[in-house]
Scaffold this motif. Structure first.
Motif, PDB file in Angstrom:
ATOM      1  N   VAL A  75      -0.517   5.913   0.861  1.00 45.86           N
ATOM      2  CA  VAL A  75      -0.656   5.097   2.059  1.00 45.86           C
ATOM      3  C   VAL A  75      -0.517   5.970   3.308  1.00 45.86           C
ATOM      4  CG1 VAL A  75       1.797   4.497   2.273  1.00 45.86           C
ATOM      5  CG2 VAL A  75       0.073   2.919   3.156  1.00 45.86           C
ATOM      6  N   LEU A  76      -1.277   5.652   4.335  1.00 46.01           N
ATOM      7  CA  LEU A  76      -1.120   6.266   5.659  1.00 46.01           C
ATOM      8  C   LEU A  76      -0.205   5.366   6.463  1.00 46.01           C
ATOM      9  CD1 LEU A  76      -4.898   7.030   6.096  1.00 46.01           C
ATOM     10  CD2 LEU A  76      -3.130   8.790   5.911  1.00 46.01           C
ATOM     11  N   GLY A  79      -2.524   2.412   6.610  1.00 46.35           N
ATOM     12  CA  GLY A  79      -3.919   2.551   6.227  1.00 46.35           C
ATOM     13  C   GLY A  79      -4.069   2.848   4.749  1.00 46.35           C
ATOM     14  N   PHE A  80      -5.203   2.411   4.196  1.00 42.29           N
ATOM     15  CA  PHE A  80      -5.517   2.634   2.787  1.00 42.29           C
ATOM     16  C   PHE A  80      -6.924   3.211   2.670  1.00 42.29           C
ATOM     17  CE2 PHE A  80      -2.682  -1.024   3.085  1.00 42.29           C
ATOM     18  CZ  PHE A  80      -1.664  -0.686   2.201  1.00 42.29           C
ATOM     19  N   GLU A 139     -10.101   3.282   5.105  1.00 44.33           N
ATOM     20  CA  GLU A 139     -11.027   2.181   4.851  1.00 44.33           C
ATOM     21  C   GLU A 139     -10.456   0.855   5.359  1.00 44.33           C
ATOM     22  OE1 GLU A 139     -12.416  -0.449   1.028  1.00 44.33           O
ATOM     23  OE2 GLU A 139     -12.223   1.717   0.735  1.00 44.33           O
ATOM     24  N   ILE A 140      -9.154   0.690   5.214  1.00 44.18           N
ATOM     25  CA  ILE A 140      -8.467  -0.541   5.610  1.00 44.18           C
ATOM     26  C   ILE A 140      -7.259  -0.185   6.452  1.00 44.18           C
ATOM     27  CG2 ILE A 140      -7.023  -2.435   4.746  1.00 44.18           C
ATOM     28  CD1 ILE A 140      -9.893  -3.080   4.389  1.00 44.18           C
ATOM     29  N   VAL A 141      -7.056  -0.902   7.559  1.00 43.90           N
ATOM     30  CA  VAL A 141      -5.876  -0.729   8.405  1.00 43.90           C
ATOM     31  C   VAL A 141      -5.233  -2.092   8.624  1.00 43.90           C
ATOM     32  CG1 VAL A 141      -4.964   0.065  10.617  1.00 43.90           C
ATOM     33  CG2 VAL A 141      -6.942   1.222   9.603  1.00 43.90           C
ATOM     34  N   LEU A 173      -8.448  -5.508   1.216  1.00 46.62           N
ATOM     35  CA  LEU A 173      -7.012  -5.264   1.342  1.00 46.62           C
ATOM     36  C   LEU A 173      -6.296  -5.657   0.055  1.00 46.62           C
ATOM     37  CD1 LEU A 173      -4.387  -4.631   2.865  1.00 46.62           C
ATOM     38  CD2 LEU A 173      -4.484  -6.957   3.807  1.00 46.62           C
ATOM     39  N   LYS A 174      -6.622  -6.814  -0.471  1.00 48.87           N
ATOM     40  CA  LYS A 174      -5.992  -7.264  -1.707  1.00 48.87           C
ATOM     41  C   LYS A 174      -6.255  -6.271  -2.832  1.00 48.87           C
ATOM     42  CE  LYS A 174      -5.778 -11.205  -4.887  1.00 48.87           C
ATOM     43  NZ  LYS A 174      -6.342 -12.534  -5.238  1.00 48.87           N
TER      44      LYS A 174
END
Length: 440
Positions: free
Chosen positions: A30-31, A42-43, A106-108, A137-138
């Motif tokens: 994870v970021l 973030g992911f 990709e996701i935040v 996200l899920k």
């Protein structure tokens, strides 16, 4: 990166993040940038920039600006940290072999002032929808985390963690402090910051997500960060930019809270008397403030700082701290970006010394250590120019599934004593050691 980025930011309802960001710290990759349960996580990874050398900040700035100018951005929240975001970590030294980096996830997920949001970032041509972003996200939260070493024995039977010296032994590091003080007494420099490293071996495996959760819980007044195996909780803000307002938190002067055990009166009274009352500590702090304000002045049309430092109370130490606020002015027709400011500010006297060039050369001579990202800028920035960049302190680099390299440094001035400075490094190692389950 040649593809055009497309981003969609949508609000999350209150039920999605009732406890802030810590519940999202479930993956070791994870970021992370959080404080008091707010910030960004973030992911995944859509784009990455790397660089080494003296132009690393400006090269990253150019790369990011080109990326976001061409991006197709849909933002239904519109606050700092929405839209396209990059997390970053930069090497302390221009001579370091360590690669500085910006990573676009990709996701935040963001939380700020009671608001929560979700951003999906892609370089593909597919349609971006709220339903798709939530599903992505899920997927990240429920997918298997990256492999890590897992020990099948119960905790009582697991091999204990061990600590080994890094680049210098304690005796050699104290000799380096003595040599640094001797150089200061010649008048060549006023202050020098010397760092040391230790290596923790954790046979049952190192889990970055657990480390970040521990730090975020215990050190709520710090900024907990995680970028590509660099983890920590820094109390020092190099630069925070929101619109045309820039802020910084400068620390210099440290007192181990264990020193107050058995002292009469309230612990904070002890800190005021010993820390704020110390000519050596106040001198070190004044140098750090002067360094920052001098470097920030060309970019500012107004600036203010505390006349007197305040005591920052953390679980492991007290610091002398000052907050600086500036209104940015246009330079060559535009307001300077986060990375342009970092290029001008780093390294400050708080992590290098003063004069900078003299201190930097002496660091290379005495430390026998490539600091890598330690004491370098770490944080995030968005397309609008907002960002938060701390100094990567109270942290470590996860070098393998079972080994972690920890760093700590001390400001050396004429009155510094090697034994006291060594003890201060152990106080600064404590947040990371605790998060790894290692007592000291």
């Amino acid at each position: 990166m040649t593809s055009t980025l497309r981003t969609l930011t949508v609000p999350l309802d209150g039920d999605s993040a009732p406890e802030g960001l810590p519940p999202y710290l479930v993956r070791d990759d994870v970021l992370c940038w959080t404080r008091r349960e707010a910030g960004l996580v973030g992911f995944g990874e859509v784009a990455r920039f790397t660089a080494t050398g003296p132009e690393r900040f400006l090269e990253a700035d150019i790369w990011w600006r080109h990326l976001v100018i061409e991006a197709d951005i849909t933002d239904h929240v519109e606050c700092p940290g929405t839209g396209p975001v990059a997390f970053g970590s930069f090497a302390f030294s221009k001579a370091s072999d360590h690669e500085s980096r910006l990573i676009v996830p990709e996701i935040v997920v963001g939380v700020r002032d009671g608001r929560a949001w979700l951003t999906q970032i892609t370089a593909d041509d597919g349609e971006l929808t709220e339903e798709g972003a939530l599903a992505a996200l899920k997927g990240w939260l429920e997918s298997d985390p990256p492999p890590a070493v897992v020990h099948s024995d119960p905790p009582a039977l697991q091999d204990p963690a061990t600590l080994t010296t890094g680049s210098l032994s304690e005796e050699d590091w104290m000799a380096a402090v003595t040599a640094g003080v001797a150089e200061i007494r010649t008048g060549k420099l006023e202050k020098l910051v010397l760092a040391r490293d230790i290596v923790a071996t954790v046979p049952h495996g190192v889990h970055a997500a657990e480390v970040l959760r521990q730090l975020a819980s215990r050190y709520r007044e710090c900024w907990t960060y995680g970028v590509d195996g660099l983890v920590g909780a820094t109390p020092e803000m190099l630069i925070q930019v929101e619109g045309r307002t820039a802020q910084a938190r400068v620390l210099a002067g440290t007192l181990d809270r264990r020193d107050a055990v058995g002292e009469a009166g309230l612990p904070l009274d002890y800190a005021e008397r010993v820390l704020a009352g110390s000519e050596k500590q106040r001198h070190e702090h004044a140098i750090a403030i002067q360094s920052l304000t001098t470097q920030l002045a060309p970019f500012s049309e107004a600036m203010n700082a505390h006349d007197e430092p305040f005591i920052l109370e953390l679980p492991n130490v007290w610091h002398l701290a000052s907050d600086v606020k500036a209104e940015l002015t246009e330079v060559e027709g535009h307001v300077p970006t986060c990375l342009a400011l970092i290029n001008a500010l780093h390294p400050t006297a708080a992590v290098c010394g003063t004069p900078t060039q003299v201190a930097g050369a002496l660091i290379r001579k005495l430390e026998h250590l490539d600091r890598g990202p330690y004491a370098g800028p770490v944080g995030w920035l968005d397309a609008a120019g907002n960002g938060e960049w701390g100094i990567a302190l109270r942290g470590a680099v996860i070098e393998s599934p079972t080994t972690v390299r920890l760093y700590a440094g001390c400001g050396i001035v004429e009155g510094s004593q090697p034994e006291a400075e060594l003890a201060e490094t152990w106080a600064k190692f404590r947040p990371m050691l605790e998060s790894l389950g290692i007592s000291n």
